[in-house]
Design an enzyme around this catalytic site. Structure first.
Site, PDB file in Angstrom:
ATOM      1  N   TYR A 196      -2.501  29.562  13.822  1.00 25.28           N
ATOM      2  CA  TYR A 196      -3.321  29.062  12.520  1.00 25.28           C
ATOM      3  C   TYR A 196      -3.318  29.881  11.580  1.00 25.28           C
ATOM      4  O   TYR A 196      -4.287  30.653  11.584  1.00 25.28           O
ATOM      5  CB  TYR A 196      -4.340  28.265  13.147  1.00 25.28           C
ATOM      6  CG  TYR A 196      -5.250  27.300  11.851  1.00 25.28           C
ATOM      7  CD1 TYR A 196      -4.599  27.203  10.655  1.00 25.28           C
ATOM      8  CD2 TYR A 196      -6.685  27.082  12.145  1.00 25.28           C
ATOM      9  CE1 TYR A 196      -5.293  26.394   9.679  1.00 25.28           C
ATOM     10  CE2 TYR A 196      -7.324  26.297  10.958  1.00 25.28           C
ATOM     11  CZ  TYR A 196      -6.820  26.075  10.065  1.00 25.28           C
ATOM     12  OH  TYR A 196      -7.163  25.392   8.706  1.00 25.28           O
ATOM     13  N   LYS A 220       0.407  26.284  12.347  1.00 25.54           N
ATOM     14  CA  LYS A 220      -0.298  25.552  11.437  1.00 25.54           C
ATOM     15  C   LYS A 220      -0.319  26.308  10.015  1.00 25.54           C
ATOM     16  O   LYS A 220      -1.147  27.315  10.033  1.00 25.54           O
ATOM     17  CB  LYS A 220      -1.742  24.983  11.825  1.00 25.54           C
ATOM     18  CG  LYS A 220      -2.501  24.043  10.753  1.00 25.54           C
ATOM     19  CD  LYS A 220      -3.894  23.812  11.436  1.00 25.54           C
ATOM     20  CE  LYS A 220      -4.571  23.073  10.464  1.00 25.54           C
ATOM     21  NZ  LYS A 220      -6.089  22.890  10.745  1.00 25.54           N
TER      22      LYS A 220
END
Length: 299
Positions: free
Chosen positions: A142, A170
């Site tokens: 992320y 992400k």
């Protein structure tokens, strides 16, 4: 069992980063979490992220995180991927959370860039590698430098992609150029982590979304994605443009705050926030209603 996935979409395509419902006195609301998870999957999500920033992970305990993963798995784990957020700025603690999530039965892990202590790229590489080595679960990186203070450089992403369990990223970096190069060079499954850029990221190779606005517009996100994958870029663009007021309204202030307000307006489980987050003012709530209504959300 979670839905069948492929190496290109290891966690599904449309995931919502789920809020953590609390009771009126601020305790964890496991029944509400199960009802919200079921609602989101019924709406079209094939994955949910729990214990992420949108789940108020900075203010939930390790015990609460474990309870939440287990409750959501019980509710929807047979029909959606349940990805557990385990990222902290302490590698040892992140590894402990990863192992706990694996014991609970999570289908995957979301590991955010360590925040505040601003490690160099080699530190990021070793941090994420330690998490990936700790369990047998697939890992989604992320990358959100606006919160963490440090981006994951493309070279670091490429190095990490060589790990057999680091399978996705992400992307909340907001840089389509860097995303293009990283997607092309890493081969990772790429998920948009910035709702305003969902469509643009698809155009450079993303496979799906980890969304906040999915709490209120999952069917529309699914329609956008399906249209794009079917080659109807014009329809995808039309859906994207209809959702612009929602994208804007849900991020006029911190996203958890507006999301819980929107869910409460729809009569869905949400509950209060934990400090330092605070509820919308009446004026902010009125503006949120205008924004959501302009995007077609029924309240």
């Amino acid at each position: 069992m979670a839905p069948i996935s492929t190496p290109q979409t290891p966690f599904g395509r449309v995931l919502t980063a789920m809020v953590t419902p609390f009771t009126a006195d601020g305790a964890l609301d496991l029944d509400g979490a199960q009802r919200l998870a079921a609602h989101l999957v019924d709406a079209g999500n094939d994955g949910l992220v729990v214990n992420g920033t949108t789940g108020e992970s900075p203010t939930t305990s390790d015990v609460e995180k474990d309870q939440l993963v287990r409750a959501v798995l019980e509710a929807v784990g047979d029909r959606a991927h349940v990805v557990a957020g385990i990222g902290t700025n302490d590698t040892h603690h992140s590894v402990e959370l990863a192992r706990a999530a694996e014991r609970a039965g999570a289908h995957g892990l979301l590991a955010v860039t360590p925040y505040y202590n601003k490690p160099p790229q080699e530190g990021l590489f070793r941090h994420f590698t330690a998490i990936a080595d700790a369990t047998g679960l697939p890992v989604m990186l992320y990358d959100i430098p606006g919160r963490s203070g440090v981006p994951i450089d493309t070279e670091t992403i490429v190095r990490l992609a060589a790990h057999p369990r680091i399978v996705a990223n992400k992307d909340a970096k907001g840089d389509l150029g860097r995303a293009s190069w990283a997607i092309a060079r890493s081969g990772l499954a790429w998920y948009s982590g910035d709702d305003m850029l969902n469509l643009p990221l698809l155009s450079v190779g993303a496979c799906g979304f980890v969304s906040v606005v999915g709490h209120v517009v999952t069917p529309e996100l699914r329609a956008l994605l399906d249209a794009y994958l079917n080659g109807d870029v014009q329809k995808a663009t039309e859906v994207h443009q209809r959702l612009l007021p929602v994208f804007t309204g849900m991020f006029r202030t911190q996203g958890v705050i507006t999301t819980k307000a929107a869910l409460s307006l729809q009569g869905l489980p949400a509950g209060p926030l934990r400090l330092p987050l605070v509820e919308l003012t009446p004026e902010e709530t009125a503006q949120l209603k205008i924004d959501l209504g302009a995007g077609g959300v029924q309240l």
